[in-house]
Design an enzyme around this catalytic site. Structure first.
Site, PDB file in Angstrom:
ATOM      1  N   PRO A 145       0.790  -1.235   0.000  1.00 53.92           N
ATOM      2  CA  PRO A 145       0.000   0.000   0.000  1.00 53.92           C
ATOM      3  C   PRO A 145       0.818   1.278   0.000  1.00 53.92           C
ATOM      4  O   PRO A 145       0.263   2.354  -0.153  1.00 53.92           O
ATOM      5  CB  PRO A 145      -0.807  -0.118   1.291  1.00 53.92           C
ATOM      6  CG  PRO A 145       0.024  -0.964   2.190  1.00 53.92           C
ATOM      7  CD  PRO A 145       0.746  -1.925   1.308  1.00 53.92           C
ATOM      8  N   ASP A 176       2.653  -1.731  -8.651  1.00 54.04           N
ATOM      9  CA  ASP A 176       2.092  -2.920  -8.003  1.00 54.04           C
ATOM     10  C   ASP A 176       1.215  -3.627  -9.018  1.00 54.04           C
ATOM     11  O   ASP A 176       0.493  -2.988  -9.782  1.00 54.04           O
ATOM     12  CB  ASP A 176       1.267  -2.542  -6.762  1.00 54.04           C
ATOM     13  CG  ASP A 176       1.125  -3.728  -5.809  1.00 54.04           C
ATOM     14  OD1 ASP A 176       1.884  -3.797  -4.826  1.00 54.04           O
ATOM     15  OD2 ASP A 176       0.250  -4.592  -6.061  1.00 54.04           O
ATOM     16  N   CYS A 291       9.056  -9.644   4.715  1.00 54.38           N
ATOM     17  CA  CYS A 291       8.727  -9.723   6.136  1.00 54.38           C
ATOM     18  C   CYS A 291       8.510 -11.199   6.481  1.00 54.38           C
ATOM     19  O   CYS A 291       7.571 -11.565   7.171  1.00 54.38           O
ATOM     20  CB  CYS A 291       7.530  -8.857   6.500  1.00 54.38           C
ATOM     21  SG  CYS A 291       6.109  -9.077   5.463  1.00 54.38           S
TER      22      CYS A 291
HETATM   23  C1  LIG Z   1       4.955  -6.941   0.823  1.00 53.75           C
HETATM   24  S1  LIG Z   1       3.766  -6.157  -0.138  1.00 53.75           S
HETATM   25  C2  LIG Z   1       4.533  -4.632  -0.467  1.00 53.75           C
HETATM   26  C3  LIG Z   1       4.446  -3.619   0.653  1.00 53.75           C
HETATM   27  C4  LIG Z   1       4.907  -2.257   0.216  1.00 53.75           C
HETATM   28  N1  LIG Z   1       6.261  -2.303  -0.305  1.00 53.75           N
HETATM   29  C5  LIG Z   1       4.829  -1.252   1.333  1.00 53.75           C
HETATM   30  O1  LIG Z   1       5.836  -0.943   1.946  1.00 53.75           O
HETATM   31  O2  LIG Z   1       3.742  -0.714   1.571  1.00 53.75           O
HETATM   32  C6  LIG Z   1       3.917  -6.973  -1.672  1.00 53.75           C
HETATM   33  C7  LIG Z   1       3.122  -6.335  -2.783  1.00 53.75           C
HETATM   34  O3  LIG Z   1       3.506  -6.995  -3.985  1.00 53.75           O
HETATM   35  C8  LIG Z   1       2.402  -6.995  -4.853  1.00 53.75           C
HETATM   36  N2  LIG Z   1       2.691  -8.016  -5.875  1.00 53.75           N
HETATM   37  C9  LIG Z   1       2.449  -9.361  -5.861  1.00 53.75           C
HETATM   38  N3  LIG Z   1       2.925  -9.929  -6.981  1.00 53.75           N
HETATM   39  C10 LIG Z   1       3.484  -8.944  -7.721  1.00 53.75           C
HETATM   40  C11 LIG Z   1       4.116  -8.887  -8.987  1.00 53.75           C
HETATM   41  N4  LIG Z   1       4.299  -9.980  -9.723  1.00 53.75           N
HETATM   42  N5  LIG Z   1       4.525  -7.682  -9.458  1.00 53.75           N
HETATM   43  C12 LIG Z   1       4.333  -6.559  -8.729  1.00 53.75           C
HETATM   44  N6  LIG Z   1       3.736  -6.550  -7.525  1.00 53.75           N
HETATM   45  C13 LIG Z   1       3.329  -7.719  -7.027  1.00 53.75           C
HETATM   46  C14 LIG Z   1       1.230  -7.276  -3.947  1.00 53.75           C
HETATM   47  O4  LIG Z   1       0.032  -6.813  -4.534  1.00 53.75           O
HETATM   48  C15 LIG Z   1       1.618  -6.486  -2.691  1.00 53.75           C
HETATM   49  O5  LIG Z   1       1.024  -5.227  -2.724  1.00 53.75           O
END
Ligand SMILES: C[S@@+](CC[C@H](N)C(=O)[O-])C[C@H]1O[C@@H](n2cnc3c(N)ncnc32)[C@H](O)[C@@H]1O
Length: 730
Positions: A145, A176, A291
């Site tokens: 987010p 994202d 995480c």
């Molecule tokens: C750990 S969360 C990221 C949290 C974010 N960096 C923050 O600090 O708010 C991982 C994110 O990766 C996205 N995601 C999943 N697969 C992905 C892909 N193939 N390419 C880009 N984003 C991806 C998910 O929708 C999710 O929002």
């Protein structure tokens, strides 16, 4: 809160000495402290931090709730300049303790206006280690987010002042793949408007090549060609993960945790990191983070990526953030090959020997799930492991990667290595060779030429022409507006395009004149959201690099959701006034340096109080001399400056500049009601706004709340380590 699979698996991985195990498990079972960061420009951040230190810490130091003393907020020891805080109280205390209630309101409103960012402590680490400078070209590959995006944006805006936003020369792309979550990035970024921001909605593992005009400082130079690949100085890969580092907050994970989730995510994680390696400038830096505590999602991913890109190495960051207690990355681990925590196999080969041919074909295990033979050589101990019991945080993993500084591998060597990697994938029959992850160019990227895409190609050699869509090798001029429209790469993408307005556009010019903007206003970097470039509703400002990206890449192929920052919008005027444009509250800091200073009114806090107490105070309601000044002004958009100083019990620590709208007989402060409340609380110690009075009259309506870490589990997605979402007051 227990899960036998979790204990069995992590004990088998030896992630820490046995002597620490009980303390580690104990910490995982206790609620996470609430943490936040003081954000915004350096000057605002320091002023606000002082307020916390001078006002709230003393206020909360003697707080007692139901007979017990409650500890006040404390600074997170390793965060630079003391700008991050933590406190550990229940929701009940936040709601019922008089002192904490006041602190809570302060947090809610400052969060709303972007001065405070509620973020888990460990989640603040990747942007710190990325070390972003205002001239950097940055991409946050998995950004939603968006709490780390906000941190990166702040670093890009390090030169902002209290009243004005700089236009940094660099760029931040927040990406994202989840469309809905990508929209959260837009919501978040509204708190930190930036002409250098773009939000895209793509799969990071196949992120396309971005083109910029040749000779752009962000891309490698050549004499002949017209377009280069945009390469990045800094890349954050905060990848999707199983998220067991967030167990303290997302207690639901206890029940469902199983290590096969990590096995399943490993492939995507490697591909995202490998893609980042291909997009990095020669002297750039990548931060990979999760995480999760699982080595299969951490060291195994880093090792696989390093072994596929021999010109990369792990950066030793042991001297950075000296007060952060961390453990080194591990060099041995044993993935489980099934749900029953079967970790008996030392190597992939040991495992496959136990399978018949069909089982081998069906197996989802990859050789890269296991440690490679060269873990020592890869310096995996340079990775950072953060455990909950060390400093009362969540669990986290970070690795910092860069191109090798010491060994000058020649281009031909790199190319040969890359070819050998490819051969390893295709030469042996599928069933006999170890299952590897190939590092293939993005599947959807037909515009990429081999040279440009080659991960190992040094920047100096990347300078070959970029193939156009027909695959013909030729120089491609920047597409004209009509070309951009016709070259729709993704018809499913329904967002409006961003179109740059001609700097002599008559509407833009009349806007510049009426809003008293100076001749250096960046009128050549103004865009609108419609296909024809007509100045219909709102103007956005970008910096030259964002403009270069927008003009040289099809916006549907980029799935561009937002770009630059909205600064000026149309305002339907009241009776007797013609429709005009006005400077938006959130856009004012960007526009302010270009507003003719003589057109800016000055007044004092008594005027501001009147503006906060009513929606539309009459001109006659203001004290003199402001009353005469405003009466003499024409209807429309105006700007007022409140210089720093004292008035009665209120102190303004720095100048405040705000937008007004004057109708025939009244004046309106043009900022949103939450920003008004934040201002009111900060200056007058209470919320004197009309909206607050109305809300108080509506019986039974709860006050806005900032959730504590203890309350947040339902809203969070596994693998997400922070609480940007819950920062909203609701
Ligand atoms: C750990 S969360 C990221 C949290 C974010 N960096 C923050 O600090 O708010 C991982 C994110 O990766 C996205 N995601 C999943 N697969 C992905 C892909 N193939 N390419 C880009 N984003 C991806 C998910 O929708 C999710 O929002």
């Amino acid at each position: 809160m227990n899960n036998e699979r979790f204990s069995n698996y992590y004990k088998a991985q030896n992630i820490m000495p046995d002597s620490e195990w009980e303390e580690f498990m104990g910490a995982l079972r206790t609620p996470l402290p609430t943490t936040f960061r003081v954000a915004g420009s350096r000057e605002i951040a320091h002023a606000l931090n002082q307020t916390i230190q001078d006002t709230y810490v003393p206020l909360l130091s003697n707080a007692v709730f139901e007979g017990e003393s409650v500890p006040p907020p404390a600074q997170i020891p390793w965060y630079p300049e003391g700008l991050a805080w933590q406190f550990n109280v229940s929701k009940k205390v936040l709601r019922k303790s008089v002192e904490f209630k006041k602190f809570h309101s302060f947090l809610v409103f400052e969060t709303e206006v972007g001065n405070i960012s509620r973020q888990e402590a460990v989640s603040m680490l990747p942007p710190l280690l990325l070390d972003v400078q205002p001239h950097h070209c940055v991409i946050d590959m998995c950004a939603a987010p968006g709490s780390k995006t906000a941190q990166l944006l702040e670093a890009l805006h390090a030169h902002d002042t209290v009243t004005s936003t700089s236009i940094p020369p660099g760029l931040l792309i927040a990406n994202d793949s989840d469309y809905k979550r990508a929209h959260l990035l837009i919501h978040q970024s509204a708190r930190l408007p930036s002409p250098a921001l773009m939000v895209t909605n793509l799969d990071a593992s196949i992120y396309p090549i971005l083109k910029v005009p040749s000779g752009n400082p962000a891309g490698p130079r050549t004499a002949k060609k017209l377009q280069d690949q945009l390469l990045f100085d800094r890349i954050l890969c905060d990848v999707p993960c199983s998220g067991d580092g967030t167990l303290r907050k997302n207690v639901g994970i206890w029940k469902h945790w199983q290590p096969m989730d990590g096995n399943g995510l490993h492939g995507l994680q490697v591909r995202i990191l490998q893609r980042a390696m291909r997009m990095l400038k020669e002297d750039g830096r990548i931060v990979y983070s999760t995480c999760s505590l699982n080595p299969v999602e951490n060291e195994a991913v880093v090792a696989a990526a390093l072994n596929s890109h021999k010109d990369f190495e792990l950066l030793d960051v042991s001297m950075q953030l000296p007060q952060l207690i961390r453990r080194p990355g591990i060099t041995t681990w044993r993935p489980t090959v099934d749900r029953s925590i079967n970790t008996v196999f030392d190597t992939y080969e040991d495992y496959t020997q136990t399978l018949d041919e069909t089982q081998r074909e069906d197996s989802k295990m990859l050789s890269s799930h296991w440690p490679p033979s060269n873990t020592k050589e890869l310096n995996l101990t340079r990775c950072l492991r953060i455990y909950p019991h060390l400093q009362d945080t969540g669990g986290f993993f970070v690795a910092v990667l860069q191109r090798k500084q010491s060994t000058a591998i020649s281009y031909s060597d790199r190319k040969r290595e890359a070819e050998q990697d490819d051969l390893a994938d295709v030469s042996a029959p599928e069933t006999k060779k170890p299952k590897l992850l190939s590092d293939e160019p993005p599947a959807d990227n037909s515009e990429a030429s081999v040279d440009v895409e080659n991960p190992s190609t040094p920047a100096a050699v990347v300078n070959s022409d970029i193939k156009d869509v027909e695959g013909e090798r030729k120089s491609t001029p920047a597409p004209s507006r009509s070309q951009q429209k016709s070259k729709v790469a993704d018809p499913s993408f329904k967002e409006m395009p961003y179109t740059f307005v001609a700097s002599d556009d008559p509407v833009l010019q009349s806007c510049i004149e009426r809003l008293k903007l100076t001749s250096d206003f960046p009128s050549h970097n103004i865009l609108v959201r419609n296909p024809d470039g007509g100045a219909v509703r709102s103007f956005y400002v970008t910096n030259p690099l964002v403009k270069a990206v927008v003009e040289n890449n099809d916006y549907t192929r980029l799935r561009l959701l937002t770009c630059g920052t909205k600064v000026i919008t149309k305002q339907e005027a009241g009776r007797g006034l013609d429709t005009q444009f006005r400077v938006l509250g959130e856009g004012l800091p960007v526009v302010l340096p270009y507003i003719n200073p003589e057109s800016i009114m000055t007044s004092e806090l008594s005027t501001l109080k009147t503006l906060l107490e009513a929606y539309y105070p009459l001109c006659t309601a203001f004290p003199e001399p402001f009353q005469s000044v405003i009466e003499a002004r024409a209807g429309g958009s105006h700007i007022v400056r409140f210089p720093s100083g004292k008035w009665k019990d209120s102190t303004l620590t720095h100048d405040l500049v705000l937008p007004l709208w004057k109708s025939n007989v009244s004046v309106t402060l043009m900022i949103d009601k939450k920003a008004k409340s934040a201002l009111s609380l900060r200056l007058f110690g209470e919320d004197i706004t009309t909206a607050a009075r109305e809300a108080a009259q509506k019986k039974g309506r709860a006050a806005p709340e900032i959730e504590t870490a203890r309350d947040s589990e339902e809203v969070q997605k596994p693998g997400e380590d922070d609480n940007a979402l819950q920062m909203d007051s609701s």
